[in-house]
Design an enzyme around this catalytic site. Structure first.
Site, mmCIF file in Angstrom:
data_model
loop_
_atom_site.group_PDB
_atom_site.id
_atom_site.type_symbol
_atom_site.label_atom_id
_atom_site.label_comp_id
_atom_site.label_asym_id
_atom_site.label_seq_id
_atom_site.Cartn_x
_atom_site.Cartn_y
_atom_site.Cartn_z
ATOM 1 N N LYS A 16 17.670 -19.607 -46.131
ATOM 2 C CA LYS A 16 16.842 -19.988 -44.974
ATOM 3 C C LYS A 16 17.095 -19.083 -43.774
ATOM 4 C CE LYS A 16 18.307 -23.338 -42.078
ATOM 5 N NZ LYS A 16 18.266 -22.944 -40.655
ATOM 6 N N ASN A 17 18.365 -18.861 -43.480
ATOM 7 C CA ASN A 17 18.691 -18.113 -42.260
ATOM 8 C C ASN A 17 18.427 -16.617 -42.379
ATOM 9 O OD1 ASN A 17 19.291 -20.459 -40.981
ATOM 10 N ND2 ASN A 17 21.521 -20.234 -41.092
ATOM 11 N N ARG B 167 15.215 -23.311 -34.595
ATOM 12 C CA ARG B 167 16.048 -22.368 -33.853
ATOM 13 C C ARG B 167 15.472 -20.957 -33.943
ATOM 14 N NH1 ARG B 167 19.002 -23.015 -29.716
ATOM 15 N NH2 ARG B 167 20.240 -21.181 -29.342
ATOM 16 N N CYS C 72 19.681 -27.359 -34.629
ATOM 17 C CA CYS C 72 20.720 -28.390 -34.586
ATOM 18 C C CYS C 72 21.357 -28.453 -33.207
ATOM 19 C CB CYS C 72 21.799 -28.093 -35.625
ATOM 20 S SG CYS C 72 21.184 -28.148 -37.310
ATOM 21 N N ARG D 166 23.873 -23.970 -26.667
ATOM 22 C CA ARG D 166 23.615 -22.845 -27.573
ATOM 23 C C ARG D 166 22.992 -21.724 -26.739
ATOM 24 N NH1 ARG D 166 21.423 -24.702 -33.468
ATOM 25 N NH2 ARG D 166 22.019 -22.533 -33.896
ATOM 26 N N PRO D 167 23.826 -21.013 -25.980
ATOM 27 C CA PRO D 167 23.293 -20.008 -25.050
ATOM 28 C C PRO D 167 22.612 -18.853 -25.786
ATOM 29 C CG PRO D 167 25.686 -19.803 -25.231
ATOM 30 C CD PRO D 167 25.298 -21.027 -26.004
ATOM 31 N N ILE D 168 21.700 -18.181 -25.069
ATOM 32 C CA ILE D 168 21.083 -16.972 -25.643
ATOM 33 C C ILE D 168 21.289 -15.784 -24.693
ATOM 34 C CG2 ILE D 168 19.388 -18.187 -27.096
ATOM 35 C CD1 ILE D 168 17.283 -17.334 -24.938
ATOM 36 N N ASP D 169 22.366 -15.867 -23.897
ATOM 37 C CA ASP D 169 22.613 -14.804 -22.909
ATOM 38 C C ASP D 169 22.785 -13.422 -23.557
ATOM 39 O OD1 ASP D 169 25.050 -16.286 -23.773
ATOM 40 O OD2 ASP D 169 26.061 -14.611 -22.795
ATOM 41 N N GLN D 170 23.316 -13.381 -24.776
ATOM 42 C CA GLN D 170 23.527 -12.078 -25.416
ATOM 43 C C GLN D 170 22.200 -11.467 -25.897
ATOM 44 O OE1 GLN D 170 26.747 -10.632 -25.310
ATOM 45 N NE2 GLN D 170 26.818 -12.403 -23.942
ATOM 46 N N ASP E 119 28.872 -23.060 -41.083
ATOM 47 C CA ASP E 119 27.840 -23.866 -41.739
ATOM 48 C C ASP E 119 28.332 -24.540 -43.025
ATOM 49 O OD1 ASP E 119 26.137 -23.324 -39.685
ATOM 50 O OD2 ASP E 119 25.058 -21.718 -40.719
ATOM 51 N N ARG F 197 14.955 -29.738 -43.450
ATOM 52 C CA ARG F 197 14.630 -28.478 -42.754
ATOM 53 C C ARG F 197 15.237 -27.280 -43.470
ATOM 54 N NH1 ARG F 197 16.600 -26.689 -38.616
ATOM 55 N NH2 ARG F 197 18.138 -28.197 -37.913
#
Ligand code: EPU
Length: 430
Positions: free
Chosen positions: A22-23, A93, A117, A122-126, A312, A404
């Site tokens: 999935k990922n 996500r 999840c 769950r930052p996305i700063d990067q 995971d 999912r």
């Protein structure tokens, strides 16, 4: 509303085929948006997150045809823009991969905040740091929950050091950089197998990406990408979940279509616990313990970025630690708030104690059936494993999380001797 009724206490026995990851499949679907041509993607898992990705791409004008046998044809030639609603973005996500793909394709993209999840922040700063380094202006509107990226003067290659080896940021920057002018270097990149898979897909479409799978990825920008046919790698987390289910039920299960190298941190830990593991070229078998075999040993597990023990697989291995003899310790080092499943497992008789990022586990001879919730995707899988090991019927609620990410989980487990019923109830019944 759907629930699982799982009558456990029976060893699993038989063969399970692993589906596509999935990922990896999700970002590859969004990568087709960048490619802007006709792509055929094979070995795609039949999971709700893929349907969610298809809904987003279709809403933007992509034409997606399911060709049978886990194969999709995705035509993104005629999409005109990359702007999706908050509702669509929050479905999964991976919707944040539209940011990198949209920037790369149109130099401009707008989405809502991504879903997925709930592990706390769950930052996305990067991701944002990477886009800015490539020349995009990024605005995050916290009130409207919108993210806008715009590269007025195009994207230019740059050198980006990630503070954490984030899977999402690595893939998103790779996507944005494929068609940028010049060379982009990502340092401290994530090394997960799905990073390699997305890079291999993009390279099959004409991108020039080197070093995926190492901490330094170099992307030489190209002017054109073209469609290709590509098969997604097997899902190491799905496979690992079934290996643990086999061990937890003292069963004998061969899991086919795996890349054993991807699963070394798990198989080594299972062996350390005394589980009898056999590895082939593309399969792993868990052999049932001899009738006089001692119980599994307690161990220490610490989650880490690849090639460490995957976060995971955390809730699933926690179930196995519950069934091992003595005191185990499980340290979570990727997601601060991954312990929400703990009260659910305690309802089944597990003896658990959380302290900071450590889970202390005192083994019990067996878990008991109970009514529990799938608090997130992998936690849900852990509840299924716990229920399979417990004598009697466990009811698992909120299973949309499980569906999912796990392809045909009920059918696959029932085919190896599980007794799982998926029951649909009208919402009014609570
Ligand atoms: N992080 C930052 N800033 C960022 C991005 C990440 O500080 O900009 C931190 C996170 O807070 C976390 C760590 O870096 O502590 C790792 O986050 P990462 O970005 O790698 O995670 P992700 O891309 O959001 C993916 C998977 C998760 C999996 C993680 C870690 C997808 C859709 N999700 O999330 O998978 O746990 O990588 O391997 O690929 C799951 O499948 O059940 C799942 C949650």
């Amino acid at each position: 509303m759907e629930k699982l009724y799982i009558t456990g206490g029976k060893p699993l026995s038989g063969v399970i085929e692993t589906g596509g990851m999935k990922n990896a499949a999700d970002p590859i679907f969004f990568a087709t948006f960048l490619v802007g041509d006709v792509c055929t993607i094979e070995n795609v898992p039949d999971a709700d997150d893929i349907r969610n990705a298809c809904e987003i791409l279709t809403s933007l004008g992509a034409v997606i045809a399911y060709k049978g046998d886990n194969k999709y044809q995705i035509d993104t030639r005629y999409v005109k823009q990359a702007n999706i609603s908050n509702e669509l973005a929050s479905k999964l996500r991976s919707s944040y991969y539209l940011l990198g793909a949209g920037l790369g394709r149109f130099g401009e993209v707008e989405t809502g905040f991504p879903g997925g999840c709930d592990f706390g922040a769950r930052p996305i700063d990067q991701h944002v740091k990477g886009f800015r380094a490539l020349g995009a202006a990024v605005t995050e509107d916290m009130n409207a929950c919108r993210i806008r990226c715009k590269a007025e003067n195009g994207l230019n290659g740059s050198s980006i050091y990630l503070d954490v080896p984030s899977v999402g940021a690595t893939i998103n920057i790779m996507l944005a950089a494929c068609k940028a002018n010049g060379t982009t270097v990502i340092e401290n990149a994530a090394r997960e197998p799905h990073i390699v898979d997305v890079a291999s897909f993009l390279n099959s479409c004409g991108a020039d990406i080197n070093g995926a799978g190492t901490p330094t990825i170099k992307i030489n920008g190209v002017s054109e990408l073209y469609g290709s046919k590509y098969a997604v790698i097997p899902d190491m987390i799905e496979a690992g979940t079934y290996l643990i289910a086999a061990a937890a039920t003292k069963g004998e299960v061969k899991v086919n279509n795996v890349i054993p190298k991807h699963m070394e941190s798990l198989t080594a830990k299972l062996e350390e616990m005394g589980v009898n593991v056999e590895e082939g070229d593309d399969y792993i078998t868990i052999h049932a313990p001899a009738p006089d075999a001692p119980p599994m040993h307690s161990v220490r597990v610490k989650t880490a970025f690849y090639p460490g023990f995957p976060t995971d697989m955390h809730p699933q291995i926690a179930v196995l630690l519950c069934l091992a003899n003595g005191e185990s310790k499980l340290t979570e080092s990727v997601w601060a708030n991954r312990f929400q499943y703990v009260p659910e497992l305690m309802r089944m008789g597990a003896k658990l104690n959380v302290s900071g990022s450590d889970l202390f586990v005192t083994g019990v001879p067996e878990l008991k059936p109970a009514n529990v919730r799938a608090v997130d995707l992998r936690a849900g899988a852990a509840m299924v494993i716990a229920a399979l090991s417990a004598n009697g019927t466990t009811v698992v609620d909120d299973i949309h999380h499980i569906l999912r990410g796990y392809e045909h989980i009920v059918e696959k487990l029932n085919a190896v001797g599980a007794d799982i019923k998926l029951v649909k109830l009208p919402d009014t019944m609570g």
